[in-house]
Each structure stands twice: as structure tokens, then as C-alpha cells.
Design a protein around this motif. Structure first.
Motif, PDB file in Angstrom:
ATOM      1  N   CYS A   1       0.929  -1.303   0.008  1.00  0.00           N
ATOM      2  CA  CYS A   1      -0.006   0.008  -0.028  1.00  0.00           C
ATOM      3  C   CYS A   1       0.860   1.348  -0.021  1.00  0.00           C
ATOM      4  O   CYS A   1       1.484   1.526   1.161  1.00  0.00           O
ATOM      5  CB  CYS A   1      -0.948   0.170   1.210  1.00  0.00           C
ATOM      6  N   TYR A   2       1.050   1.793  -1.270  1.00  0.00           N
ATOM      7  CA  TYR A   2       1.755   3.152  -1.304  1.00  0.00           C
ATOM      8  C   TYR A   2       0.991   4.041  -1.931  1.00  0.00           C
ATOM      9  O   TYR A   2      -0.130   4.001  -2.593  1.00  0.00           O
ATOM     10  CB  TYR A   2       3.021   2.770  -1.939  1.00  0.00           C
ATOM     11  N   ASP A   3       1.315   5.408  -2.219  1.00  0.00           N
ATOM     12  CA  ASP A   3       0.800   6.486  -3.086  1.00  0.00           C
ATOM     13  C   ASP A   3      -0.637   6.574  -2.738  1.00  0.00           C
ATOM     14  O   ASP A   3      -0.928   6.797  -1.751  1.00  0.00           O
ATOM     15  CB  ASP A   3       1.012   6.069  -4.516  1.00  0.00           C
ATOM     16  N   THR A   4      -1.653   6.562  -3.792  1.00  0.00           N
ATOM     17  CA  THR A   4      -3.075   6.777  -3.681  1.00  0.00           C
ATOM     18  C   THR A   4      -3.505   5.699  -2.480  1.00  0.00           C
ATOM     19  O   THR A   4      -4.339   6.381  -1.556  1.00  0.00           O
ATOM     20  CB  THR A   4      -3.752   6.399  -4.914  1.00  0.00           C
ATOM     21  N   CYS A   5      -3.070   4.654  -2.220  1.00  0.00           N
ATOM     22  CA  CYS A   5      -3.705   3.540  -1.295  1.00  0.00           C
ATOM     23  C   CYS A   5      -3.297   4.044   0.116  1.00  0.00           C
ATOM     24  O   CYS A   5      -3.950   4.073   1.192  1.00  0.00           O
ATOM     25  CB  CYS A   5      -3.047   2.090  -1.477  1.00  0.00           C
ATOM     26  N   ALA A   6      -2.099   4.609   0.166  1.00  0.00           N
ATOM     27  CA  ALA A   6      -1.515   5.057   1.463  1.00  0.00           C
ATOM     28  C   ALA A   6      -2.185   6.258   1.806  1.00  0.00           C
ATOM     29  O   ALA A   6      -2.131   6.596   2.942  1.00  0.00           O
ATOM     30  CB  ALA A   6      -0.007   5.278   1.370  1.00  0.00           C
ATOM     31  N   LYS A   7      -2.795   7.159   1.053  1.00  0.00           N
ATOM     32  CA  LYS A   7      -3.664   8.292   1.167  1.00  0.00           C
ATOM     33  C   LYS A   7      -4.927   7.912   1.947  1.00  0.00           C
ATOM     34  O   LYS A   7      -5.535   8.623   2.963  1.00  0.00           O
ATOM     35  CB  LYS A   7      -3.763   9.096   0.191  1.00  0.00           C
ATOM     36  N   LYS A   8      -5.525   6.700   1.465  1.00  0.00           N
ATOM     37  CA  LYS A   8      -6.857   6.168   2.142  1.00  0.00           C
ATOM     38  C   LYS A   8      -6.534   5.317   3.348  1.00  0.00           C
ATOM     39  O   LYS A   8      -7.247   5.376   4.073  1.00  0.00           O
ATOM     40  CB  LYS A   8      -7.662   5.486   0.931  1.00  0.00           C
ATOM     41  N   TRP A   9      -5.544   4.709   3.128  1.00  0.00           N
ATOM     42  CA  TRP A   9      -5.032   3.717   4.213  1.00  0.00           C
ATOM     43  C   TRP A   9      -3.537   4.049   4.928  1.00  0.00           C
ATOM     44  O   TRP A   9      -2.587   3.188   4.631  1.00  0.00           O
ATOM     45  CB  TRP A   9      -5.016   2.274   3.696  1.00  0.00           C
TER      46      TRP A   9
ATOM     47  N   THR B   1      10.649  -2.019   6.945  1.00  0.00           N
ATOM     48  CA  THR B   1      11.195  -0.711   6.523  1.00  0.00           C
ATOM     49  C   THR B   1      10.358  -0.676   5.164  1.00  0.00           C
ATOM     50  O   THR B   1      10.596  -1.370   4.381  1.00  0.00           O
ATOM     51  CB  THR B   1      12.579  -0.687   6.279  1.00  0.00           C
ATOM     52  N   ARG B   2       9.552   0.528   5.256  1.00  0.00           N
ATOM     53  CA  ARG B   2       8.710   1.045   3.768  1.00  0.00           C
ATOM     54  C   ARG B   2       9.767   1.512   2.745  1.00  0.00           C
ATOM     55  O   ARG B   2      11.097   1.695   3.137  1.00  0.00           O
ATOM     56  CB  ARG B   2       7.796   2.051   4.094  1.00  0.00           C
ATOM     57  N   THR B   3       9.392   1.642   1.480  1.00  0.00           N
ATOM     58  CA  THR B   3      10.330   2.041   0.512  1.00  0.00           C
ATOM     59  C   THR B   3      10.664   3.379   0.833  1.00  0.00           C
ATOM     60  O   THR B   3      11.950   3.776   0.243  1.00  0.00           O
ATOM     61  CB  THR B   3       9.635   2.036  -0.933  1.00  0.00           C
ATOM     62  N   ASP B   4      10.265   4.342   1.721  1.00  0.00           N
ATOM     63  CA  ASP B   4      10.634   5.683   1.995  1.00  0.00           C
ATOM     64  C   ASP B   4      11.657   5.506   3.105  1.00  0.00           C
ATOM     65  O   ASP B   4      12.021   6.590   3.534  1.00  0.00           O
ATOM     66  CB  ASP B   4       9.509   6.567   2.216  1.00  0.00           C
ATOM     67  N   GLY B   5      11.820   4.273   3.769  1.00  0.00           N
ATOM     68  CA  GLY B   5      12.660   4.269   4.897  1.00  0.00           C
ATOM     69  C   GLY B   5      12.015   4.395   6.152  1.00  0.00           C
ATOM     70  O   GLY B   5      12.642   4.204   7.425  1.00  0.00           O
TER      71      GLY B   5
END
Length: 184
Positions: free
Chosen positions: A100-108, A133-137
């Protein structure tokens, strides 16, 4: 648009004994965080005791540590953050890898923290805590190997509007990996 699913069990390791124990202990709709439970630091995926990284906008970082606790209501017993905000898992995540990244991570929004994480409350299993660790660290908190998320549609403590959304997002219980509408 929220989509509710009918109650059913996905059975990710929940034994009948654990289910019977939960059923015997449940009742009412109060917060179980004051019940005797275990408290421990979450182990980092790298093996150190503390969880560190940048906090998500919806993170519950306050004080010296992040405390996960339990809530109880019509859906059973589930995990919340320190402020009582409900936590969910995404069945599309593969193992401990967030999907869950980008648009998904905005909602979740993922539950991330810069502080040590503990868990307290009825039926919690401290050894189920961890981080990835997420892709953004950022360090995302996991429970039972599942990355944890908030639902943007939950606007008050203990709301569970995200339960069953897209037949993908579910409450996470303190013993069971998934509380897919199952009442303990």
C-alpha cells in the motif's frame, strides 16, 4: 464507497481453543486496554529493540513510546493505537511486505513510528509486534507479521468503517491474524 462483508472466518491460525477463550471473556462494548495484559517493546526487523523512522501524518507518536491496545465492540476485540484509532491489515500484503503506497496510502495511512512500540490489553501477544522498513525508509509497525494501517474514513476512536472494505481490509485482533467480522 464502503462495502461490508458478511461475517466469516478466514482462519489464519486461530485455534478453536483461542476462539472459545475469547468467547468466554467477551461482553459489553468498553475498552479493554485497562485489562491485565502484556507489554513489551517491538523488535525491529533489524534486531534492535527500538523502532525508529519518520512518523506518518496519522501516526500515534506521542510521549516516549507508541502503545497499541485493544478495543471491544460488535466486531469482537481488535487493536487500536494509543488514541483508540482502529488498526487494519491488508490481505493483499505479501508476508511482511506492504503493498500500500501512493493513492492507497492516502486512504489507508500506514502506522509508522519513531519510538519504541509496546502492546497492552486483553489477549495481546507481545511477540507478535515488529516493524518493517517501507520504501521511503519509514518503519511501519506490524502485528502477527501484518503491516498495520489506519482507515481515513474512521474519524473517531474505535470506529470500524474500514472493516471488510473491498473484501481486502480487516480489523486485526490481538490473537487472530484477521478479525474478518468474526465475533469472538
Amino acid at each position: 464507497m464502503l462495502r461490508r462483508t458478511s461475517p466469516r472466518t478466514l482462519g489464519f491460525g486461530l485455534s478453536l481453543v483461542a476462539l472459545a477463550t475469547l468467547a468466554a471473556a467477551c461482553g459489553g462494548s468498553s475498552d479493554d486496554s485497562s485489562d491485565a495484559g502484556s507489554t513489551t517493546k517491538a523488535p525491529s526487523s533489524a534486531g534492535s529493540g527500538a523502532t525508529t523512522a519518520s512518523a506518518a501524518p496519522n501516526s500515534a507518536d506521542s510521549g516516549s513510546k507508541l502503545v497499541l491496545k485493544t478495543a471491544k465492540g460488535s466486531a469482537g476485540i481488535w487493536l487500536t493505537d494509543t488514541a483508540g484509532r482502529t488498526l487494519y491489515l491488508n490481505t493483499k500484503d505479501k508476508g511482511t511486505t506492504s503493498n500500500c503506497y501512493d493513492t492507497c496510502a492516502k486512504k489507508w495511512p500506514p502506522l509508522t513510528t519513531t519510538k519504541p512500540v509496546t502492546v497492552t490489553g486483553k489477549y495481546t501477544v507481545p511477540s507478535n509486534l515488529g516493524t518493517i522498513t517501507r520504501t521511503d525508509g519509514a518503519k511501519q509497525v506490524t502485528y502477527g507479521g501484518h503491516p498495520l494501517y489506519y482507515f481515513k474514513g474512521d474519524t473517531a476512536p474505535q470506529q470500524i468503517k474500514g472493516q471488510g472494505v473491498d473484501n481486502t481490509w480487516f480489523l486485526i485482533g490481538p490473537i487472530a491474524n484477521i478479525m474478518n467480522g468474526t465475533k469472538p
